[in-house]
Scaffold this active site. Sequence first.
Site, PDB file in Angstrom:
ATOM      1  N   SER A  84       4.591  11.188  64.369  1.00  0.00           N
ATOM      2  CA  SER A  84       3.182  11.802  63.345  1.00  0.00           C
ATOM      3  C   SER A  84       2.458  12.050  64.653  1.00  0.00           C
ATOM      4  CB  SER A  84       3.176  11.050  62.679  1.00  0.00           C
ATOM      5  OG  SER A  84       2.743   9.869  63.023  1.00  0.00           O
ATOM      6  N   SER A  85       2.121  11.672  65.858  1.00  0.00           N
ATOM      7  CA  SER A  85       1.060  11.309  66.792  1.00  0.00           C
ATOM      8  C   SER A  85       1.174  11.481  68.206  1.00  0.00           C
ATOM      9  CB  SER A  85       0.103   9.840  66.484  1.00  0.00           C
ATOM     10  OG  SER A  85      -1.457  10.268  67.033  1.00  0.00           O
ATOM     11  N   GLY A  86       0.266  11.989  68.741  1.00  0.00           N
ATOM     12  CA  GLY A  86      -0.090  11.889  70.191  1.00  0.00           C
ATOM     13  C   GLY A  86       0.989  12.166  71.225  1.00  0.00           C
ATOM     14  N   TYR A 140       0.233  -6.176  75.516  1.00  0.00           N
ATOM     15  CA  TYR A 140       0.753  -5.072  74.633  1.00  0.00           C
ATOM     16  C   TYR A 140       1.525  -5.176  76.975  1.00  0.00           C
ATOM     17  CZ  TYR A 140       0.635   0.660  75.630  1.00  0.00           C
ATOM     18  OH  TYR A 140       1.285   1.486  75.724  1.00  0.00           O
ATOM     19  N   LYS A 178       6.201  -3.767  77.334  1.00  0.00           N
ATOM     20  CA  LYS A 178       6.098  -2.673  77.785  1.00  0.00           C
ATOM     21  C   LYS A 178       7.058  -3.052  79.449  1.00  0.00           C
ATOM     22  CE  LYS A 178       4.421   0.736  75.333  1.00  0.00           C
ATOM     23  NZ  LYS A 178       4.900   1.603  74.593  1.00  0.00           N
ATOM     24  N   GLY A 238       7.827   7.757  66.265  1.00  0.00           N
ATOM     25  CA  GLY A 238       6.165   8.468  65.860  1.00  0.00           C
ATOM     26  C   GLY A 238       5.996   9.605  67.049  1.00  0.00           C
ATOM     27  N   ARG A 246       5.107   6.820  60.215  1.00  0.00           N
ATOM     28  CA  ARG A 246       4.584   6.564  59.447  1.00  0.00           C
ATOM     29  C   ARG A 246       3.682   7.266  58.138  1.00  0.00           C
ATOM     30  NH1 ARG A 246       2.326   0.833  61.089  1.00  0.00           N
ATOM     31  NH2 ARG A 246       0.816   2.852  61.913  1.00  0.00           N
ATOM     32  N   SER A 304       8.113   2.818  78.138  1.00  0.00           N
ATOM     33  CA  SER A 304       7.479   1.958  79.005  1.00  0.00           C
ATOM     34  C   SER A 304       5.889   2.336  79.097  1.00  0.00           C
ATOM     35  CB  SER A 304       8.268   1.754  79.802  1.00  0.00           C
ATOM     36  OG  SER A 304       7.259   0.084  80.034  1.00  0.00           O
TER      37      SER A 304
HETATM   38  N1  LIG Z   1      -1.278   7.413  75.587  1.00  0.00           N
HETATM   39  C1  LIG Z   1      -1.048   6.255  76.576  1.00  0.00           C
HETATM   40  O1  LIG Z   1      -2.320   6.211  77.361  1.00  0.00           O
HETATM   41  C2  LIG Z   1       0.480   5.573  77.089  1.00  0.00           C
HETATM   42  C3  LIG Z   1       0.409   5.089  78.124  1.00  0.00           C
HETATM   43  C4  LIG Z   1       1.593   4.992  78.221  1.00  0.00           C
HETATM   44  C5  LIG Z   1       2.084   4.084  77.642  1.00  0.00           C
HETATM   45  N2  LIG Z   1       2.071   5.122  75.618  1.00  0.00           N
HETATM   46  C6  LIG Z   1       3.053   4.910  74.805  1.00  0.00           C
HETATM   47  O2  LIG Z   1       3.517   5.894  74.415  1.00  0.00           O
HETATM   48  C7  LIG Z   1       4.110   5.678  72.773  1.00  0.00           C
HETATM   49  C8  LIG Z   1       3.297   6.802  72.032  1.00  0.00           C
HETATM   50  O3  LIG Z   1       1.910   6.359  72.296  1.00  0.00           O
HETATM   51  P1  LIG Z   1       0.778   7.213  71.892  1.00  0.00           P
HETATM   52  O4  LIG Z   1      -0.307   7.288  72.819  1.00  0.00           O
HETATM   53  O5  LIG Z   1       1.512   8.645  71.705  1.00  0.00           O
HETATM   54  O6  LIG Z   1      -0.143   6.663  70.378  1.00  0.00           O
HETATM   55  P2  LIG Z   1      -0.898   7.309  68.960  1.00  0.00           P
HETATM   56  O7  LIG Z   1      -0.696   8.931  69.021  1.00  0.00           O
HETATM   57  O8  LIG Z   1      -1.287   6.573  68.562  1.00  0.00           O
HETATM   58  O9  LIG Z   1       0.892   7.453  68.481  1.00  0.00           O
HETATM   59  C9  LIG Z   1       1.531   6.701  67.416  1.00  0.00           C
HETATM   60  C10 LIG Z   1       3.065   6.590  66.652  1.00  0.00           C
HETATM   61  O10 LIG Z   1       3.411   5.260  66.828  1.00  0.00           O
HETATM   62  C11 LIG Z   1       3.641   5.531  65.005  1.00  0.00           C
HETATM   63  N3  LIG Z   1       3.592   4.227  64.930  1.00  0.00           N
HETATM   64  C12 LIG Z   1       2.915   3.292  65.281  1.00  0.00           C
HETATM   65  N4  LIG Z   1       3.653   1.310  64.893  1.00  0.00           N
HETATM   66  C13 LIG Z   1       4.352   2.076  63.745  1.00  0.00           C
HETATM   67  C14 LIG Z   1       5.298   1.469  62.820  1.00  0.00           C
HETATM   68  N5  LIG Z   1       4.628   0.527  62.700  1.00  0.00           N
HETATM   69  N6  LIG Z   1       6.654   2.272  62.763  1.00  0.00           N
HETATM   70  C15 LIG Z   1       6.707   3.088  62.697  1.00  0.00           C
HETATM   71  N7  LIG Z   1       5.818   3.817  63.458  1.00  0.00           N
HETATM   72  C16 LIG Z   1       4.957   3.559  64.343  1.00  0.00           C
HETATM   73  C17 LIG Z   1       2.591   5.895  64.769  1.00  0.00           C
HETATM   74  O11 LIG Z   1       2.692   6.202  63.444  1.00  0.00           O
HETATM   75  P3  LIG Z   1       1.841   6.569  62.043  1.00  0.00           P
HETATM   76  O12 LIG Z   1       0.561   7.608  62.502  1.00  0.00           O
HETATM   77  O13 LIG Z   1       1.874   7.406  61.515  1.00  0.00           O
HETATM   78  O14 LIG Z   1       1.536   5.391  62.199  1.00  0.00           O
HETATM   79  C18 LIG Z   1       2.264   6.705  65.295  1.00  0.00           C
HETATM   80  O15 LIG Z   1       2.847   8.230  65.592  1.00  0.00           O
HETATM   81  C19 LIG Z   1       3.784   4.120  72.359  1.00  0.00           C
HETATM   82  O16 LIG Z   1       4.857   3.564  73.026  1.00  0.00           O
HETATM   83  C20 LIG Z   1       2.487   3.924  73.613  1.00  0.00           C
HETATM   84  O17 LIG Z   1       2.894   2.396  73.723  1.00  0.00           O
HETATM   85  C21 LIG Z   1       0.625   6.028  75.624  1.00  0.00           C
END
Ligand SMILES: NC(=O)c1ccc[n+]([C@@H]2O[C@H](COP(=O)([O-])OP(=O)(O)OC[C@H]3O[C@@H](n4cnc5c(N)ncnc54)[C@H](OP(=O)(O)O)[C@@H]3O)[C@@H](O)[C@H]2O)c1
Lengths: 250, 77
Positions: A18-20, A155, A159, A16, A41, A140
């Site tokens: 590539s983002s966030g 979701y 988690k 993951g 991805r 998580s």
């Molecule tokens: N943001 C929040 O508020 C929050 C809160 C609690 C937990 N989280 C958890 O933290 C983690 C990161 O979240 P984020 O907020 O950083 O999300 P995000 O910015 O949407 O980034 C998600 C990442 O996951 C990758 N990804 C998604 N599906 C995939 C797949 N099938 N195969 C390979 N890579 C995949 C994406 O890759 P591509 O973009 O290259 O496709 C991207 O790099 C997640 O597990 C999320 O549930 C987030």
Amino acid sequence: MYNPFSLEGKKVLVTGASSGIGKSIAIECSKLGAHLTIVGRNQERLNETFISLDGDKNNHNQLLLELTDYERLEFSIKELPVFDGVVNCAGIGTTNLFQFLTREKMQHVFDVNFFSPVELTRLLIKKKKIAKNGSVVFLSSIDGPINSHIGNSSYSATKAALAAMAKGMAVELAPKNIRVNYLMPGQTETPLIHNEFITEDQLALDMEKYPMKRYGRPEEIAYAAIYFLSDVSTFTTGAGLVIDGGFTLI
Amino acid sequence: MKTLNEFIELFAEQFDETDASEITPNTVFHDLDEYSSLIALSIIAMVDEEFDVTLKGDDMRSAVTVEDLYNIVINKA
Ligand SMILES: NC(=O)c1ccc[n+]([C@@H]2O[C@H](COP(=O)([O-])OP(=O)(O)OC[C@H]3O[C@@H](n4cnc5c(N)ncnc54)[C@H](OP(=O)(O)O)[C@@H]3O)[C@@H](O)[C@H]2O)c1
């Protein structure tokens, strides 16, 4: 300089990236001396992360991988080095009201958020790609282990399942001195929380519910991952850390 | 493609307290007592299931009447 959080020379895999949050974790780890393998991805965005990594680029790798493609996953793992740290950050957010939550929709979010990180980690362990004293971190969420929201049952279930899996793994992997921990962020400013189901007005209202009146920043989650990856936490396993600005307290 | 009347029937099904007779093409649905963000999510999910169209939160906001929303759905289908 004395720095118990140093990751100097540690090989760290981040999915993951590539983002966030994953992107921030990769960049912050590189600043502390880690050698990164970043997975995503989207080539363009993964490459942006790669360019932002600190240190000699020869020490870092990037890998394009759809994590639900288990055949390719197994194949790709063979090429990978032995890691000191693995951060399973790839994940998706979903909004599905319970009565519309078909088995198919549930399967998809479980595939990405639960089965893929678990399978990746299982294969790494099986192929001896995680070093003794290694550290595995799962992303998580507060949603699931602690609370939930409208439209978030599936979701949350993924988690909570991850948290439970991390605890079981922690017990089994302790004899190898491999630690397994998980992070429970609250809402964090990444593309994941900006989706078609929620308007910016609704997000602004939601933010008001946080005691600190804001959401987390990706690096505030990254620093917690660094705690679990570095040698400061060598006696911490099976633990979950809430990082939510006090949201779950009230 | 489903007709406006069929849309209205499905739209009305997402409410529990609001009588189906209150839902007409000209109903300003944001003004219905029972309308809430939860009902909005139900409608989005219903449209996804029945029309294979993904409505955005902003679509829900910009539509004034039930017929407006139907037209948005039709245009995206
Ligand atoms: N943001 C929040 O508020 C929050 C809160 C609690 C937990 N989280 C958890 O933290 C983690 C990161 O979240 P984020 O907020 O950083 O999300 P995000 O910015 O949407 O980034 C998600 C990442 O996951 C990758 N990804 C998604 N599906 C995939 C797949 N099938 N195969 C390979 N890579 C995949 C994406 O890759 P591509 O973009 O290259 O496709 C991207 O790099 C997640 O597990 C999320 O549930 C987030």
